[in-house]
Design a protein around this motif. Structure first.
Motif, PDB file in Angstrom:
ATOM      1  N   ARG A 141       0.845  -1.187   0.000  1.00 63.78           N
ATOM      2  CA  ARG A 141       0.000   0.000   0.000  1.00 63.78           C
ATOM      3  C   ARG A 141       0.885   1.244   0.000  1.00 63.78           C
ATOM      4  O   ARG A 141       1.398   1.652   1.030  1.00 63.78           O
ATOM      5  CB  ARG A 141      -0.934  -0.010   1.209  1.00 63.78           C
ATOM      6  CG  ARG A 141      -1.872  -1.213   1.225  1.00 63.78           C
ATOM      7  CD  ARG A 141      -2.727  -1.259   2.471  1.00 63.78           C
ATOM      8  NE  ARG A 141      -3.563  -2.451   2.497  1.00 63.78           N
ATOM      9  CZ  ARG A 141      -4.773  -2.528   1.946  1.00 63.78           C
ATOM     10  NH1 ARG A 141      -5.275  -1.466   1.333  1.00 63.78           N
ATOM     11  NH2 ARG A 141      -5.461  -3.650   2.003  1.00 63.78           N
ATOM     12  N   PRO A 143       1.710   5.016   0.107  1.00 63.84           N
ATOM     13  CA  PRO A 143       1.029   6.217   0.587  1.00 63.84           C
ATOM     14  C   PRO A 143       0.753   7.195  -0.557  1.00 63.84           C
ATOM     15  O   PRO A 143       1.524   7.262  -1.522  1.00 63.84           O
ATOM     16  CB  PRO A 143       2.034   6.815   1.585  1.00 63.84           C
ATOM     17  CG  PRO A 143       2.894   5.667   1.993  1.00 63.84           C
ATOM     18  CD  PRO A 143       3.003   4.806   0.769  1.00 63.84           C
ATOM     19  N   TYR A 179       8.048   4.175   4.362  1.00 66.48           N
ATOM     20  CA  TYR A 179       6.968   5.065   4.796  1.00 66.48           C
ATOM     21  C   TYR A 179       7.502   6.358   5.411  1.00 66.48           C
ATOM     22  O   TYR A 179       6.989   7.453   5.144  1.00 66.48           O
ATOM     23  CB  TYR A 179       6.063   4.333   5.789  1.00 66.48           C
ATOM     24  CG  TYR A 179       4.811   3.770   5.150  1.00 66.48           C
ATOM     25  CD1 TYR A 179       3.537   4.108   5.598  1.00 66.48           C
ATOM     26  CD2 TYR A 179       4.906   2.888   4.077  1.00 66.48           C
ATOM     27  CE1 TYR A 179       2.395   3.597   5.006  1.00 66.48           C
ATOM     28  CE2 TYR A 179       3.778   2.366   3.476  1.00 66.48           C
ATOM     29  CZ  TYR A 179       2.525   2.725   3.934  1.00 66.48           C
ATOM     30  OH  TYR A 179       1.404   2.212   3.332  1.00 66.48           O
ATOM     31  N   ASP A 189       2.310   4.190  11.286  1.00 64.86           N
ATOM     32  CA  ASP A 189       1.206   4.256  10.336  1.00 64.86           C
ATOM     33  C   ASP A 189       0.475   2.905  10.316  1.00 64.86           C
ATOM     34  O   ASP A 189       1.106   1.856  10.151  1.00 64.86           O
ATOM     35  CB  ASP A 189       1.737   4.586   8.933  1.00 64.86           C
ATOM     36  CG  ASP A 189       0.640   4.922   7.953  1.00 64.86           C
ATOM     37  OD1 ASP A 189      -0.173   4.034   7.647  1.00 64.86           O
ATOM     38  OD2 ASP A 189       0.598   6.072   7.479  1.00 64.86           O
ATOM     39  N   ARG A 191      -1.205   1.382   8.186  1.00 65.96           N
ATOM     40  CA  ARG A 191      -1.115   0.592   6.956  1.00 65.96           C
ATOM     41  C   ARG A 191       0.034  -0.406   6.996  1.00 65.96           C
ATOM     42  O   ARG A 191      -0.011  -1.446   6.332  1.00 65.96           O
ATOM     43  CB  ARG A 191      -0.976   1.532   5.750  1.00 65.96           C
ATOM     44  CG  ARG A 191      -2.272   2.231   5.380  1.00 65.96           C
ATOM     45  CD  ARG A 191      -2.059   3.339   4.385  1.00 65.96           C
ATOM     46  NE  ARG A 191      -1.324   4.459   4.975  1.00 65.96           N
ATOM     47  CZ  ARG A 191      -1.270   5.678   4.446  1.00 65.96           C
ATOM     48  NH1 ARG A 191      -1.893   5.928   3.306  1.00 65.96           N
ATOM     49  NH2 ARG A 191      -0.591   6.647   5.033  1.00 65.96           N
ATOM     50  N   THR A 194      -1.385  -3.349   8.644  1.00 66.91           N
ATOM     51  CA  THR A 194      -2.351  -3.951   7.731  1.00 66.91           C
ATOM     52  C   THR A 194      -1.647  -4.835   6.709  1.00 66.91           C
ATOM     53  O   THR A 194      -2.121  -5.933   6.380  1.00 66.91           O
ATOM     54  CB  THR A 194      -3.162  -2.859   7.013  1.00 66.91           C
ATOM     55  OG1 THR A 194      -3.906  -2.109   7.980  1.00 66.91           O
ATOM     56  CG2 THR A 194      -4.121  -3.457   5.993  1.00 66.91           C
TER      57      THR A 194
END
Length: 206
Positions: A141, A143, A179, A189, A191, A194
């Protein structure tokens, strides 16, 4: 050739290809690129033919991990399919600054909505032919870097003597460095979790 400053004439030629070759959802602003090129951990390379910039790559060493990230690579539309992309990739990966570091590559997933599936398949095959290996089971994912939402991605790794697998903590360090350093996000974060929650403790490179 390496471009070391935004004042270099080749930088504007790089910007032209950058804006034409890459989807808006994955493009940082020109101001962001100007800040990046001034940072010593970044490497901006131009592929030049007869004094004309026909491609570029942008990569960075990740300061809080053992890896580096190939952030962008693109060839002028008129010169694609000539082998320039492979040559530029190898030139990028062989930079002394990257020696001994696994090189991470963000690649649009083949399930990307609205994208040309044949193009996505060719792009993935390009990296596989060069010896890059995918981190199995990871849905990366990225950003947001603009008002458009970036697609889901796969994360590939390139390097000499890559192991058959990596540990989950090592992958976490890679993702956290991307990130925080590349995208200015927090190390906490959500994510990141996740992406990692469903991953095994030992993750194959396939």
């Amino acid at each position: 050739m390496r471009i070391s400053s935004a004042d270099d004439p080749q930088f504007n030629a790089l910007l032209r290809i950058y804006s034409q070759a890459l989807p808006p959802s994955e493009c940082k602003s020109e101001d962001a690129l100007r800040r990046m090129i001034a940072q010593p951990e970044y490497i901006f390379l131009a592929a030049v033919d007869d004094s004309t910039v026909v491609g570029f790559s942008i990569c960075t060493t990740l300061l809080d991990s053992d890896a580096a990230l190939l952030e962008y690579i693109a060839i002028d539309a008129a010169r694609r399919g000539s082998g320039l992309g492979a040559d530029l990739f190898r030139a990028t990966a062989s930079q002394p600054q990257l020696h001994g570091r696994p090189l991470l590559i963000e690649v649009d997933a083949e399930v990307t909505h609205g994208a040309d599936p044949e193009l996505l398949t060719r792009r993935k095959a390009f990296y596989c032919r060069l010896g890059c290996r995918q981190i199995e089971g990871l849905t990366y994912r990225m950003p947001p870097v603009s008002s458009a939402r970036p697609p889901l991605m796969d994360l590939f790794v390139y390097g000499d003597k890559l192991p058959g697998s990596i540990t989950k903590p090592r992958l976490r360090a890679w993702l956290t460095s991307c990130y925080t350093q590349v995208y200015g996000m927090s190390e906490s974060d959500p994510r990141i979790n996740t992406m990692l929650n469903h991953m095994p403790e030992t993750i194959r490179l396939i």
